[in-house]
Structures are given as C-alpha cells and as structure tokens.
Scaffold this motif. Structure first.
Motif, PDB file in Angstrom:
ATOM      1  N   ASP A 164     -18.468  -2.204   3.893  1.00 40.47           N
ATOM      2  CA  ASP A 164     -17.221  -2.593   3.240  1.00 40.47           C
ATOM      3  C   ASP A 164     -16.895  -1.651   2.076  1.00 40.47           C
ATOM      4  N   ARG A 165     -15.609  -1.619   1.727  1.00 40.25           N
ATOM      5  CA  ARG A 165     -15.145  -0.891   0.538  1.00 40.25           C
ATOM      6  C   ARG A 165     -15.595  -1.655  -0.712  1.00 40.25           C
ATOM      7  N   PRO A 166     -16.184  -0.988  -1.718  1.00 44.90           N
ATOM      8  CA  PRO A 166     -16.534  -1.708  -2.951  1.00 44.90           C
ATOM      9  C   PRO A 166     -15.277  -2.268  -3.626  1.00 44.90           C
ATOM     10  N   ASP A 221       1.940  -2.487  -4.844  1.00 47.36           N
ATOM     11  CA  ASP A 221       1.534  -3.881  -5.094  1.00 47.36           C
ATOM     12  C   ASP A 221       0.085  -3.970  -5.577  1.00 47.36           C
ATOM     13  N   GLU A 222      -0.675  -2.865  -5.421  1.00 43.34           N
ATOM     14  CA  GLU A 222      -2.101  -2.929  -5.764  1.00 43.34           C
ATOM     15  C   GLU A 222      -2.334  -3.100  -7.263  1.00 43.34           C
ATOM     16  N   VAL A 223      -1.285  -2.844  -8.080  1.00 49.07           N
ATOM     17  CA  VAL A 223      -1.430  -3.051  -9.527  1.00 49.07           C
ATOM     18  C   VAL A 223      -1.661  -4.526  -9.861  1.00 49.07           C
ATOM     19  N   GLN A 275     -16.932   9.543   3.603  1.00 42.87           N
ATOM     20  CA  GLN A 275     -16.417   8.178   3.536  1.00 42.87           C
ATOM     21  C   GLN A 275     -17.102   7.256   4.549  1.00 42.87           C
ATOM     22  N   TYR A 276     -17.356   7.777   5.738  1.00 44.53           N
ATOM     23  CA  TYR A 276     -17.824   6.893   6.810  1.00 44.53           C
ATOM     24  C   TYR A 276     -19.301   7.080   7.147  1.00 44.53           C
ATOM     25  N   ALA A 277     -20.036   7.773   6.218  1.00 41.44           N
ATOM     26  CA  ALA A 277     -21.477   7.937   6.437  1.00 41.44           C
ATOM     27  C   ALA A 277     -22.107   6.565   6.503  1.00 41.44           C
TER      28      ALA A 277
HETATM   29  P1  TYD Z   1      -5.521   1.504   3.482  1.00 44.56           P
HETATM   30  O1  TYD Z   1      -4.655   1.986   4.596  1.00 44.56           O
HETATM   31  O2  TYD Z   1      -6.521   2.423   2.891  1.00 44.56           O
HETATM   32  O3  TYD Z   1      -4.541   0.930   2.374  1.00 44.56           O
HETATM   33  P2  TYD Z   1      -4.906   0.063   1.028  1.00 44.56           P
HETATM   34  O4  TYD Z   1      -6.341   0.016   0.824  1.00 44.56           O
HETATM   35  O5  TYD Z   1      -4.214   0.876  -0.002  1.00 44.56           O
HETATM   36  O6  TYD Z   1      -4.302  -1.270   1.260  1.00 44.56           O
HETATM   37  O7  TYD Z   1      -6.315   0.226   3.997  1.00 44.56           O
HETATM   38  C1  TYD Z   1      -5.635  -0.898   4.518  1.00 44.56           C
HETATM   39  C2  TYD Z   1      -6.683  -1.944   4.849  1.00 44.56           C
HETATM   40  O8  TYD Z   1      -7.496  -1.456   5.927  1.00 44.56           O
HETATM   41  C3  TYD Z   1      -7.636  -2.222   3.712  1.00 44.56           C
HETATM   42  O9  TYD Z   1      -8.002  -3.609   3.759  1.00 44.56           O
HETATM   43  C4  TYD Z   1      -8.845  -1.365   4.020  1.00 44.56           C
HETATM   44  C5  TYD Z   1      -8.880  -1.384   5.545  1.00 44.56           C
HETATM   45  N1  TYD Z   1      -9.432  -0.172   6.200  1.00 44.56           N
HETATM   46  C6  TYD Z   1     -10.399  -0.306   7.189  1.00 44.56           C
HETATM   47  O10 TYD Z   1     -10.852  -1.419   7.539  1.00 44.56           O
HETATM   48  N2  TYD Z   1     -10.881   0.831   7.780  1.00 44.56           N
HETATM   49  C7  TYD Z   1     -10.450   2.071   7.426  1.00 44.56           C
HETATM   50  O11 TYD Z   1     -10.953   3.091   7.992  1.00 44.56           O
HETATM   51  C8  TYD Z   1      -9.419   2.191   6.432  1.00 44.56           C
HETATM   52  C9  TYD Z   1      -8.906   3.531   6.015  1.00 44.56           C
HETATM   53  C10 TYD Z   1      -8.936   1.039   5.844  1.00 44.56           C
END
Ligand code: TYD
Ligand code: NAD
Length: 336
Positions: A273-275, A124-126, A333-335
């Motif tokens: 947060d993830r970019p 679904d991420e597409v 990843q978590y640094a």
């Molecule tokens: P993930 O399992 O990586 O799947 P996707 O990003 O493909 O949906 O992540 C699911 C959700 O969880 C996403 O919003 C990112 C978040 N997440 C965290 O908050 N902490 C984490 O350590 C990880 C791996 C994901």
C-alpha cells in the motif's frame, strides 16, 4: 486577450490549451512549461505552428524568465506543478520547490505585471481523506488537512494564492478538482497506467485492499469549469469541481477497464500500500453548479471507454514515455 498557461505541456494543461484554442479563436495563448518528465510537446503538435500559439520553455521558480513571459498577459492559468503523490513520497523536495516557491514567484510576477486574473488549479487532496462508509463530501468550507507531501505543497500554494488576494488585491480564483482522466495523461496515474499496462500485457498494480475511492472527472469537463470561472467568477472565489462517479473503488475502476479490454480480473496484482493512503475522496460541486451553471457532462463508463480507445490508438504517444526514465521510476515505486 493574451492568456499564459503554465504547465501547458502536461496532461490537463495541454487539454486546456487545445480546448481554449478551439473555443476562444480570438485569443493568443502562451504555454510556459519547463518540460519536466511530465511535459510533452507532442500533446500540442496539432497547434504547434498556429499563429495564436507560442511555447516558452521556462521554470516557474525562475523569476527573470517568468517576468519576461508574463509581459502583456491579461490572464494566467496556473497548472504547472509536480503532480504525482507517489513521487512526492519518494522525493518531496521538488514538490516544495515547484508547487510552493514556483507559485509564489508567479504570483509576484502577476502582481507586478498587473494581470487581470490569476487562476490557480488545485486539487481535492488538500482536504485530506473521508471515511469509506460516510456520505460526506468535500466542499469549499471543508478545512484543509493535507496528508501527502504533494497535497501539503498544493495546500500551501492555495494559501499563498489567497494571501495575494487579501494582502495585495491580486484578482485570483481557485478551483479544487477531483481526479482527472482522459487523453495525454502521463502513464503513472491509476487509469493511464492500468490501460497501458494491459496493452503491454502486464498486470495492474493495486495498492493495499484496492477499496480506496476517488471521484473521477473527465478532463474536458474540468477545462470547461475553468473557462466558466475565468469568465464569470468574482476574484477571491474558490470552486470545487468533481465528476459523475459515486463512490467507485479502485478495484471497480480497474474491473471496468479489464472488462472493456476483454481481460480477466486476475490481471489485478495486489502490491504494497501507499504510505498515508487517503481512503476516500468525494466532491460536492453544487456551488459551481448553482452560481455558474456548470455540471459535468461526460459520464464515467462512456468516457472511460473512449479513454481506453485513445490509448489503444496512440501507442506512439505513450510507448516512448514508458521506455525511458519511466522504467527507473516504475522499478523504484513498484519494487516488492
Ligand atoms: P492516482 O492516480 O495516483 O491519483 P491520487 O493518488 O492523486 O488520487 O491514484 C488513484 C488511486 O489509485 C489511489 O487510491 C492510489 C491507487 N493506485 C493504485 O492502486 N495503483 C497504482 O499503480 C496507482 C498509480 C494508483
Ligand atoms: P502533469 O504532471 O501532467 O503536468 C505538469 C506540467 O507542469 C508538466 O508539463 C511539467 O513539465 C510542468 N512543470 C513542472 N514543473 C514545472 C516548473 N518548475 N516550471 C514550469 N513547468 C513545470 O500534471 P496534471 O495532471 O496535468 O496536473 C496539472 C495541475 O492540475 C497540477 O497543478 C495538479 O496539481 C492539478 N490537479 C491535477 C489533477 C489530476 O487528476 N491530474 C487533479 C486535481 C488537480
């Protein structure tokens, strides 16, 4: 029938092979997998000596090996991919190579071998991201709008698969599914990472405000959806496949895990947060329900508990994974 499963040593691929061996006792299954960090033959130890099962170690970008493996195959189910968004942000190149070039190499080989069905497993991420407050869902008409290197590479692979249908008449089908959970998931994804961290006495990293929403699908429901698409769908068709959750945030998923494992919410640790983090995913699976009669049958709370129990029982499966190369990834990843 002879079925070739790419990426069959990974999370969903191995669940699919186990499902297929059980439900299609007349078929021969070939597992074609490069055994990257995410591939693990232990997932298939229960069937490794079965006369109907064969493993070939190979890379989908290597056309010679792929061409050999695909001889006499009627159906290809293509799972092999680099699958983790965070890794795609750390290093996108391998995602482009495996997910795009690898898919194209497979499509060429499938065409030359005259396979009767090429099923492509996508995500679904597409479709990009939905607003947190909206009631919108992704469906088969949603325009593509990928926002991570992983999603962009999967989107490109979907386009190639459709191009081979329209241009060369290759009988393809595609499923775009939501986040899977269940046994044998590499402990880098949210649910498998959270459960195994708690079992190790570690906190669970929560990206940003934790109010991101995913649609959670139990892996066996996904396998059953692919089975139905293979047997009943017309070539050229795409189906969206989703689970039974309704807008559950990451924080609420983690709280359910912590509650079941008897731990306090203080085991959540906010991290950066993830970019480009996609805010919300939601799946409208009414087309596959209407046309093929599929619906998810595993409710989230029950099967999350079962999944927790699986990781509790199967420490011998995940502990070696978490002590190897994984440590380098985790640090990067978590640094802080
Ligand atoms: P993930 O399992 O990586 O799947 P996707 O990003 O493909 O949906 O992540 C699911 C959700 O969880 C996403 O919003 C990112 C978040 N997440 C965290 O908050 N902490 C984490 O350590 C990880 C791996 C994901
Ligand atoms: P995974 O990372 O657990 O497994 C991927 C498998 O592919 C591994 O066994 C790996 O060794 C193999 N592989 C990687 N590169 C390869 C190459 N070049 N040649 C041959 N094999 C290679 O992934 P997963 O979670 O099981 O996902 C499977 C598929 O489903 C992927 O295509 C993914 O995009 C898609 N998908 C996954 C989810 C999810 O929630 N996990 C959701 C939607 C779609």
């Amino acid at each position: 029938m002879k079925i070739l499963v790419t990426g069959g040593a990974g999370f969903i691929g191995s669940n699919f092979i186990l499902y297929w061996m059980k439900n299609h006792p007349q078929d021969d299954v070939i597992n074609f997998d490069a055994l990257t960090y995410a591939g693990n033959l232990k997932n298939l130890s229960s069937i490794e000596n079965h006369s109907r099962y064969r493993f070939i170690q190979g890379d989908i970008t290597d056309s010679d090996v792929v061409t050999q493996a695909i001889q006499g195959v009627e159906t290809v189910v293509h799972f092999a991919a680099e699958s983790h968004v965070d890794r795609s942000i750390l290093g996108p190149a391998i995602f482009t190579k495996t997910n795009i070039l690898g898919t194209q190499v497979l499509l060429d080989a499938a065409l030359a071998a005259g396979v009767k069905r090429f099923h492509h497993v996508s995500t679904d991420e597409v479709f990009g991201a939905l607003e947190l407050k909206s009631k919108d869902k992704f469906d088969e008409q949603t325009p593509y709008d990928p926002r991570s290197p992983y999603a962009a590479s999967k989107a490109a692979s979907d386009h190639l698969v459709r191009a081979y249908f329209h241009t060369y008449g290759l009988p393809v089908t595609i499923t775009n599914c939501s986040n899977n959970y269940g046994p044998f998931q590499y402990p880098e994804k949210l649910i498998s990472l959270a459960i195994t961290n708690i079992l190790e006495g570690k906190k669970i990293p929560v990206y940003g405000d934790g109010l991101y929403v995913r649609d959670w699908l139990y892996v066996e429901d996904h396998c059953r959806a692919i089975d139905l698409v293979l047997s009943q769908a017309q070539p050229g068709e795409t189906y969206c496949v989703g689970g039974l959750t309704e807008d559950i945030s990451n924080r609420d998923v983690i709280k359910l895990i912590l509650k079941d494992m008897g731990k306090a919410d203080s085991m959540m640790e906010p991290v950066k947060d993830r970019p480009g983090h996609d805010r919300r995913y939601a799946m409208d699976w009414s087309k596959i329900h209407r046309e093929l009669g599929w619906k998810p049958s595993h409710d989230f709370e029950t099967y999350l508990k079962q999944t927790i129990e699986w990781y509790r029982q199967e420490k011998a499966w995940w502990q070696p994974i978490k002590s190897g190369e994984y440590q380098n990834y985790y640090r990067a990843q978590y640094a802080k």
